[in-house]
Design a protein around this motif. Structure first.
Motif, PDB file in Angstrom:
ATOM      1  N   UNK A 137      -7.025   1.504  -3.196  1.00 39.29           N
ATOM      2  CA  UNK A 137      -5.562   1.626  -3.173  1.00 39.29           C
ATOM      3  C   UNK A 137      -5.002   1.519  -4.585  1.00 39.29           C
ATOM      4  N   UNK A 138      -5.570   0.621  -5.394  1.00 43.26           N
ATOM      5  CA  UNK A 138      -5.210   0.502  -6.803  1.00 43.26           C
ATOM      6  C   UNK A 138      -6.291   1.135  -7.656  1.00 43.26           C
ATOM      7  N   UNK A 163      -8.274   1.550 -11.252  1.00 48.78           N
ATOM      8  CA  UNK A 163      -8.609   0.826 -12.475  1.00 48.78           C
ATOM      9  C   UNK A 163      -8.705   1.813 -13.645  1.00 48.78           C
ATOM     10  N   UNK A 164      -8.497   1.345 -14.884  1.00 47.52           N
ATOM     11  CA  UNK A 164      -8.203  -0.037 -15.253  1.00 47.52           C
ATOM     12  C   UNK A 164      -6.770  -0.419 -14.902  1.00 47.52           C
ATOM     13  N   UNK A 165      -6.594  -1.660 -14.502  1.00 49.40           N
ATOM     14  CA  UNK A 165      -5.295  -2.166 -14.083  1.00 49.40           C
ATOM     15  C   UNK A 165      -4.459  -2.619 -15.273  1.00 49.40           C
ATOM     16  N   UNK A 166      -3.164  -2.682 -15.031  1.00 51.76           N
ATOM     17  CA  UNK A 166      -2.207  -3.360 -15.902  1.00 51.76           C
ATOM     18  C   UNK A 166      -1.638  -4.504 -15.073  1.00 51.76           C
ATOM     19  N   UNK A 167      -1.906  -5.748 -15.489  1.00 49.55           N
ATOM     20  CA  UNK A 167      -1.518  -6.923 -14.710  1.00 49.55           C
ATOM     21  C   UNK A 167      -0.610  -7.824 -15.538  1.00 49.55           C
ATOM     22  N   UNK A 168       0.445  -8.301 -14.917  1.00 46.18           N
ATOM     23  CA  UNK A 168       1.361  -9.278 -15.517  1.00 46.18           C
ATOM     24  C   UNK A 168       1.286 -10.557 -14.690  1.00 46.18           C
ATOM     25  N   UNK A 177      -5.747 -10.590  -3.456  1.00 49.45           N
ATOM     26  CA  UNK A 177      -5.314  -9.400  -2.738  1.00 49.45           C
ATOM     27  C   UNK A 177      -5.385  -8.172  -3.643  1.00 49.45           C
ATOM     28  N   UNK A 178      -5.072  -8.338  -4.919  1.00 49.22           N
ATOM     29  CA  UNK A 178      -5.206  -7.233  -5.866  1.00 49.22           C
ATOM     30  C   UNK A 178      -6.646  -6.708  -5.851  1.00 49.22           C
ATOM     31  N   UNK A 179      -7.605  -7.616  -5.899  1.00 52.77           N
ATOM     32  CA  UNK A 179      -9.008  -7.193  -5.932  1.00 52.77           C
ATOM     33  C   UNK A 179      -9.416  -6.503  -4.627  1.00 52.77           C
ATOM     34  N   UNK A 207       0.832  -1.203   0.000  1.00 55.69           N
ATOM     35  CA  UNK A 207       0.000   0.000   0.000  1.00 55.69           C
ATOM     36  C   UNK A 207       0.866   1.253   0.000  1.00 55.69           C
ATOM     37  N   UNK A 208       1.946   1.235   0.756  1.00 56.50           N
ATOM     38  CA  UNK A 208       2.877   2.380   0.770  1.00 56.50           C
ATOM     39  C   UNK A 208       3.523   2.551  -0.605  1.00 56.50           C
ATOM     40  N   UNK A 209       3.979   1.454  -1.184  1.00 59.64           N
ATOM     41  CA  UNK A 209       4.621   1.530  -2.490  1.00 59.64           C
ATOM     42  C   UNK A 209       3.655   2.016  -3.562  1.00 59.64           C
ATOM     43  N   UNK A 210       2.421   1.501  -3.544  1.00 61.10           N
ATOM     44  CA  UNK A 210       1.434   1.914  -4.543  1.00 61.10           C
ATOM     45  C   UNK A 210       1.181   3.418  -4.464  1.00 61.10           C
ATOM     46  N   UNK A 211       1.031   3.935  -3.263  1.00 62.63           N
ATOM     47  CA  UNK A 211       0.783   5.357  -3.110  1.00 62.63           C
ATOM     48  C   UNK A 211       1.906   6.206  -3.657  1.00 62.63           C
ATOM     49  N   UNK A 212       3.120   5.791  -3.385  1.00 62.83           N
ATOM     50  CA  UNK A 212       4.275   6.551  -3.872  1.00 62.83           C
ATOM     51  C   UNK A 212       4.423   6.438  -5.388  1.00 62.83           C
ATOM     52  N   UNK A 213       4.117   5.282  -5.935  1.00 59.00           N
ATOM     53  CA  UNK A 213       4.185   5.100  -7.390  1.00 59.00           C
ATOM     54  C   UNK A 213       3.182   6.022  -8.081  1.00 59.00           C
ATOM     55  N   UNK A 214       1.951   6.037  -7.608  1.00 64.84           N
ATOM     56  CA  UNK A 214       0.939   6.918  -8.203  1.00 64.84           C
ATOM     57  C   UNK A 214       1.332   8.387  -8.041  1.00 64.84           C
ATOM     58  N   UNK A 215       1.853   8.752  -6.870  1.00 63.48           N
ATOM     59  CA  UNK A 215       2.250  10.144  -6.639  1.00 63.48           C
ATOM     60  C   UNK A 215       3.363  10.578  -7.585  1.00 63.48           C
ATOM     61  N   UNK A 216       4.180   9.621  -8.026  1.00 66.25           N
ATOM     62  CA  UNK A 216       5.263   9.921  -8.968  1.00 66.25           C
ATOM     63  C   UNK A 216       4.768  10.004 -10.411  1.00 66.25           C
ATOM     64  N   UNK A 217       3.469   9.728 -10.628  1.00 68.65           N
ATOM     65  CA  UNK A 217       2.924   9.783 -11.972  1.00 68.65           C
ATOM     66  C   UNK A 217       3.267   8.581 -12.820  1.00 68.65           C
ATOM     67  N   UNK A 218       3.543   7.449 -12.164  1.00 69.38           N
ATOM     68  CA  UNK A 218       3.980   6.222 -12.846  1.00 69.38           C
ATOM     69  C   UNK A 218       2.849   5.204 -12.793  1.00 69.38           C
ATOM     70  N   UNK A 219       2.694   4.420 -13.860  1.00 71.43           N
ATOM     71  CA  UNK A 219       1.661   3.381 -13.884  1.00 71.43           C
ATOM     72  C   UNK A 219       2.228   2.096 -13.321  1.00 71.43           C
ATOM     73  N   UNK A 220       1.605   1.520 -12.296  1.00 75.35           N
ATOM     74  CA  UNK A 220       2.104   0.249 -11.767  1.00 75.35           C
ATOM     75  C   UNK A 220       1.672  -0.927 -12.642  1.00 75.35           C
ATOM     76  N   UNK A 221       2.616  -1.806 -12.910  1.00 80.84           N
ATOM     77  CA  UNK A 221       2.304  -3.092 -13.524  1.00 80.84           C
ATOM     78  C   UNK A 221       2.204  -4.100 -12.390  1.00 80.84           C
ATOM     79  N   UNK A 222       1.002  -4.561 -12.124  1.00 80.11           N
ATOM     80  CA  UNK A 222       0.767  -5.463 -11.010  1.00 80.11           C
ATOM     81  C   UNK A 222       1.216  -6.864 -11.415  1.00 80.11           C
ATOM     82  N   UNK A 223       2.169  -7.442 -10.668  1.00 82.56           N
ATOM     83  CA  UNK A 223       2.650  -8.784 -10.977  1.00 82.56           C
ATOM     84  C   UNK A 223       2.049  -9.774  -9.984  1.00 82.56           C
TER      85      UNK A 223
END
Length: 292
Positions: free
Chosen positions: A181-182, A184-189, A172-174, A147-163
């Motif tokens: 916290x995440x 949508x739409x998601x990018x999932x690998x 857990x993603x859902x 949750x901490x990482x996701x928040x910082x990634x979004x704040x940086x303007x970066x799209x997370x690729x959920x692995x």
């Protein structure tokens, strides 16, 4: 109109070794060169780790990431850059006292794991939802840290690729989506074929796809001998694809690949033979909703 398939080239990873793959890139100049060649061969995204030039082991050093990104961008401003945040999640329990870390453990604070993403603001970065065994090491991605990482990634303007590495990761993603916290739409690998993770077969991939949130753009890949069969399976199920020396050392049975570009070229042939077409970087941005 033929749908466009995004190909991600996973250039070097952190677990593949030069002993297994003799052409594996290690210093930033080698990784950059192979990334650029993979892009020329058809990869819309290059997935990047850095390695210690002296030991060849995975690294989190910002200066190595800075050099790598600068070298790629000096020659190619179009290919999408996808930086890993997977480093810093491994814990090896000591034999004498399992609650203490043994040599080789990298587990660290979530803020450190995304520091290079905040500094360099790539197009994409990975966010691994797995907690599992990997050889003698456990990979730990706690809900709090994610949750901490996701928040910082979004704040940086970066799209997370959920692995995701197994079905529980996707559950857990859902939960993260339901709690906001995440986004949508998601990018999932989806990663298949890691020992003790999701099995690399069509039934497993189809099940995982069936559980994705609506509107998700997804890709899947297999490890080792499953790399090309799972690449074809991902396309057949309507997903995007990934190949690279992070995932396989071989271009064919008993034959080492010489470069990431060689793997990408084979992947492009497979998709073309199946009637598909690879996305350009601009098309990949449009598909993934990346506007900058």
């Amino acid at each position: 109109m033929t749908r466009k398939t995004i190909l991600t080239a996973a250039i070097t990873g952190n677990l593949m070794t030069p002993e297994i793959s003799p052409h594996l890139p290690v210093p930033p100049e080698q990784i950059a060169r192979q990334a650029l060649d993979a892009a020329s061969a058809g990869a819309a995204i290059v997935h990047l780790h850095v390695r210690d030039p002296e030991t060849a082991k995975g690294s989190m050093r910002l200066d190595l990431y800075e050099e790598l990104v600068a070298r790629i961008r000096a020659e190619n401003s179009d290919v999408l850059l996808n930086l890993t945040t997977g480093e810093g999640g491994r814990f090896i329990p000591s034999d004498d006292d399992p609650k203490l870390a043994a040599a080789g453990s990298t587990l660290c604070a979530p803020e450190k794991r995304v520091a290079h993403v905040e500094a360099l603001q790539p197009d994409i970065c990975t966010l691994d939802f797995n907690t599992m065994w990997s050889g003698q090491a456990s990979v730990i991605n706690s809900p709090r840290n994610l949750e901490i990482m996701a928040g910082r990634i979004y704040d940086a303007g970066v799209k997370p690729e959920i692995e995701v590495f197994d079905s529980g990761d996707l559950h857990m993603v859902k939960d993260f989506v339901a709690r906001g916290v995440l986004r949508t739409p998601l990018m999932v690998q989806m990663v298949l074929g890691v020992r003790f993770g999701a099995v690399a077969n069509p039934a497993t991939m189809a099940y995982l796809v069936s559980q994705l949130p609506e509107g998700t753009e997804w890709a899947a890949f297999g490890i080792g001998r499953a790399a090309f069969p799972m690449l074809a399976q991902a396309w057949l199920l309507g997903g995007h694809i990934r190949i690279g020396m992070e995932d396989t050392a071989h271009i064919a049975k008993g034959q080492h690949c010489e470069s990431n570009a060689q793997l990408v070229e084979k992947a492009a042939r497979i998709i073309g033979d199946l009637g598909g077409a690879l996305a350009t970087p601009d098309q990949a941005r449009a598909i993934l909703g990346i506007t900058r």
